[in-house]
Design a protein around this motif. Sequence first.
Motif, PDB file in Angstrom:
ATOM      1  N   UNK A   1      -5.488  15.319  -7.234  1.00 30.13           N
ATOM      2  CA  UNK A   1      -5.624  15.364  -5.769  1.00 30.13           C
ATOM      3  C   UNK A   1      -4.292  15.010  -5.102  1.00 30.13           C
ATOM      4  N   UNK A   2      -3.632  13.993  -5.600  1.00 29.82           N
ATOM      5  CA  UNK A   2      -2.333  13.592  -5.057  1.00 29.82           C
ATOM      6  C   UNK A   2      -1.318  14.721  -5.185  1.00 29.82           C
ATOM      7  N   UNK A   3      -1.273  15.331  -6.360  1.00 29.32           N
ATOM      8  CA  UNK A   3      -0.341  16.437  -6.595  1.00 29.32           C
ATOM      9  C   UNK A   3      -0.653  17.621  -5.692  1.00 29.32           C
ATOM     10  N   UNK A   4      -1.931  17.921  -5.531  1.00 34.02           N
ATOM     11  CA  UNK A   4      -2.317  19.069  -4.709  1.00 34.02           C
ATOM     12  C   UNK A   4      -1.930  18.876  -3.248  1.00 34.02           C
ATOM     13  N   UNK A   5      -1.968  17.636  -2.763  1.00 30.64           N
ATOM     14  CA  UNK A   5      -1.518  17.373  -1.389  1.00 30.64           C
ATOM     15  C   UNK A   5      -0.028  17.682  -1.265  1.00 30.64           C
TER      16      UNK A   5
END
Length: 192
Positions: free
Chosen positions: A181-185
């Motif tokens: 999720x962090x990477x996708x942001x």
Amino acid sequence: MARSKEFDESIVLDKAMKLFWEQGYEKTSLTDLVEHMGIHRRSLYDTFGDKHMLFLKAMDRFRAKINTELTGVIKRSETAEEALQLIINFMIYGEEDSPSGCLMVNSAVELAMRDAEVDSKSTESFTLSEQMFKDIILWGQRNGEFTSDYDAAELAEHMHTVCVGLRVMTRTSIAKEKLLRTANISIKLLCK
């Protein structure tokens, strides 16, 4: 007359690389290395030098293997966004039978402040990673996938820093889904 080697140097170097990657430099003893590599102590010295020299060769081996893997990922990608997503997935989930995290990141954290050669190798690897991200971001900017409001080099620095953090966190019990999720942001921030 010199005896011929009874082992494949690249195979035993891969074994040493994985052990250093999993345990770190300080925790890995020479006894651990010879047992894990399946060679005699004398063979280790004759072929690789001392533990420190073996470690530096393992770092080089790691960088070459990861570079080959990531270059293949980029070439197989149809879009810059896909390339970034696949690279992030690789960094978070790794390969089967590989330790978590990244040998370069682990080594920088453990040793760079007191070992100039490790610092140099880590920094060089990080510079290459940033260049890879810059090339992908430029590709995405040319194709209209990514914003051109920011300089590609600065966006690459950001993506690399995020990925270094992700590689550290993969060594913990934090859920991979949270890291993703962090990477996708970070990827969404690049998109138009």
